[in-house]
Design an enzyme around this catalytic site. Structure first.
Site, PDB file in Angstrom:
ATOM      1  N   ASP A  30       0.837  -1.204   0.000  1.00 31.72           N
ATOM      2  CA  ASP A  30       0.000   0.000   0.000  1.00 31.72           C
ATOM      3  C   ASP A  30       0.872   1.254   0.000  1.00 31.72           C
ATOM      4  OD1 ASP A  30       0.878  -0.195   2.579  1.00 31.72           O
ATOM      5  OD2 ASP A  30      -1.086   0.004   3.522  1.00 31.72           O
ATOM      6  N   SER A  31       2.209   1.068  -0.042  1.00 33.81           N
ATOM      7  CA  SER A  31       3.108   2.201  -0.290  1.00 33.81           C
ATOM      8  C   SER A  31       2.834   2.763  -1.693  1.00 33.81           C
ATOM      9  CB  SER A  31       4.571   1.761  -0.171  1.00 33.81           C
ATOM     10  OG  SER A  31       4.797   0.563  -0.888  1.00 33.81           O
ATOM     11  N   GLU A  65      -1.612  -5.450   8.511  1.00 38.63           N
ATOM     12  CA  GLU A  65      -0.809  -4.855   9.588  1.00 38.63           C
ATOM     13  C   GLU A  65      -1.495  -5.078  10.935  1.00 38.63           C
ATOM     14  OE1 GLU A  65      -0.068  -0.710   8.792  1.00 38.63           O
ATOM     15  OE2 GLU A  65       0.897  -1.141   6.865  1.00 38.63           O
ATOM     16  N   GLU A  96       8.932  -4.138  10.571  1.00 36.52           N
ATOM     17  CA  GLU A  96       9.389  -2.851  10.029  1.00 36.52           C
ATOM     18  C   GLU A  96       9.943  -1.952  11.124  1.00 36.52           C
ATOM     19  OE1 GLU A  96       6.621  -0.970   7.362  1.00 36.52           O
ATOM     20  OE2 GLU A  96       7.836   0.863   7.215  1.00 36.52           O
ATOM     21  N   LYS A  98      -1.420  -9.370   2.799  1.00 33.42           N
ATOM     22  CA  LYS A  98      -0.677  -8.928   3.981  1.00 33.42           C
ATOM     23  C   LYS A  98      -1.534  -7.949   4.772  1.00 33.42           C
ATOM     24  CE  LYS A  98       3.145  -6.118   3.765  1.00 33.42           C
ATOM     25  NZ  LYS A  98       2.733  -4.930   4.530  1.00 33.42           N
ATOM     26  N   ASP A 122      -1.081  -6.049  -0.232  1.00 37.04           N
ATOM     27  CA  ASP A 122      -1.511  -5.425   1.021  1.00 37.04           C
ATOM     28  C   ASP A 122      -3.014  -5.202   1.024  1.00 37.04           C
ATOM     29  OD1 ASP A 122       0.521  -5.006   2.871  1.00 37.04           O
ATOM     30  OD2 ASP A 122       1.242  -3.197   1.859  1.00 37.04           O
TER      31      ASP A 122
HETATM   32  O1  KIV Z   1       3.523  -1.109   1.654  1.00 43.14           O
HETATM   33  C1  KIV Z   1       4.711  -1.494   1.671  1.00 43.14           C
HETATM   34  O2  KIV Z   1       5.502  -1.181   0.787  1.00 43.14           O
HETATM   35  C2  KIV Z   1       5.128  -2.326   2.796  1.00 43.14           C
HETATM   36  C3  KIV Z   1       6.590  -2.592   2.929  1.00 43.14           C
HETATM   37  C4  KIV Z   1       7.259  -1.403   3.491  1.00 43.14           C
HETATM   38  C5  KIV Z   1       6.857  -3.811   3.722  1.00 43.14           C
HETATM   39  O3  KIV Z   1       4.332  -2.734   3.569  1.00 43.14           O
END
Ligand code: KIV
Length: 273
Positions: free
Chosen positions: A53-54, A124, A191, A122, A92
């Site tokens: 989600d980056s 969090e 992280e 994934k 994510d």
């Molecule tokens: O969203 C992302 O890029 C991440 C990584 C930093 C692990 O969760």
């Protein structure tokens, strides 16, 4: 003559990642959000591609990962999946698509799996989201956990500083890591935490632990593609190693193109019909 590349498994699965941890082989993971980059990275031999989600920051230009939507993640993830032949693709679940409602978490995960063709999701968090993790796993969808700095909670923490430096937060992180493993997660991202804590979690857990700013003694590393290639300029945490300065390269190429057009030096006689 056979090369190291020939000996690699044709397709990386969660099972292959577990075997890599068992034999002490490090796992290399990067983010990707589009077809063209995903194709290059997959063909370079990456083990795991994370549609993170980056994307909210590096693709859409938002300040945090909070605004990105499930539909947007599905768009990025399907572009990546179309490019990939070997890597495991993890997506994510975006903020708001799984917290506090395990049924919604399952529905979001099913949409990702069906509409993108990705291999895992994934999430969090630890104890707070364990009901969602259990429900997603019960549908046969592989889940990767993510503890330590969890950017979707930025408005709760107020800062992106190193997490779990004090004993209370470190203990909660270790407990959460065990909880996620016992629930059935196939891997865990840690992280921005002290390296000693990264080593402890990786040593205690059987599943692979992938670090980003969690020190060298974890089972693999992940970086955001745009950061490690030097496309982003104003993000320089200590854990980031820049392997290239693509911003400068692209800037140079584009400036040259503009000059060539303005000076009527492009196209030349060979570049026309
Ligand atoms: O969203 C992302 O890029 C991440 C990584 C930093 C692990 O969760």
């Amino acid at each position: 003559m056979s090369t190291a590349a020939d000996e690699r498994p044709r397709r990386i699965t969660t099972h292959v990642l577990q075997e890599m941890k068992n034999r002490g082989e490090k796992i290399a993971m990067l983010t990707a959000y589009d077809y063209s980059f995903a194709r290059i990275i997959d063909r370079s031999g990456i083990d795991v591609l994370l549609v993170g989600d980056s994307a909210s920051n590096v693709m859409a230009g938002y300040e945090t990962t909070v605004p990105i939507t499930l539909n947007e993640m599905i768009y990025y993830a399907s572009s990546v999946v179309r490019a990939v032949e070997r890597a495991l693709v993890v997506v994510d679940l975006p903020f708001g698509s799984y917290q506090g409602n395990s049924k919604e978490a399952l529905n979001s995960s099913i949409r990702i799996m069906k509409e993108t063709g990705a291999h895992a999701v994934k999430l969090e968090g630890g104890k707070e989201i364990i009901e969602s993790v259990n429900r997603i796993l019960s549908a046969g969808i592989p889940v990767m956990g993510h503890l330590g700095l969890t950017p979707q909670s930025i408005h709760k923490f107020g800062t992106y500083v190193v997490r779990a430096k004090d004993d209370t937060e470190a203990k909660k992180l270790v407990d959460d890591a065990h909880l996620l493993e016992e629930a059935g997660c196939f891997a865990l991202v840690l992280e921005k935490i002290p390296a000693t804590l990264g080593a402890k979690v990786s040593g205690e857990l059987k599943i692979p632990v992938i670090g980003i700013g969690a020190g060298p003694e974890v089972d693999g590393q992940v970086l955001v593609l745009h950061d490690m290639l030097g496309i982003t300029q104003d993000f320089s945490p200590r854990f980031l190693r820049r392997y290239h300065n693509l911003y400068q390269e692209i800037n140079g190429a584009v400036t040259q193109y503009i000059d060539d057009v303005k000076n009527a030096e492009f196209p030349n006689e060979k570049e026309q019909y």
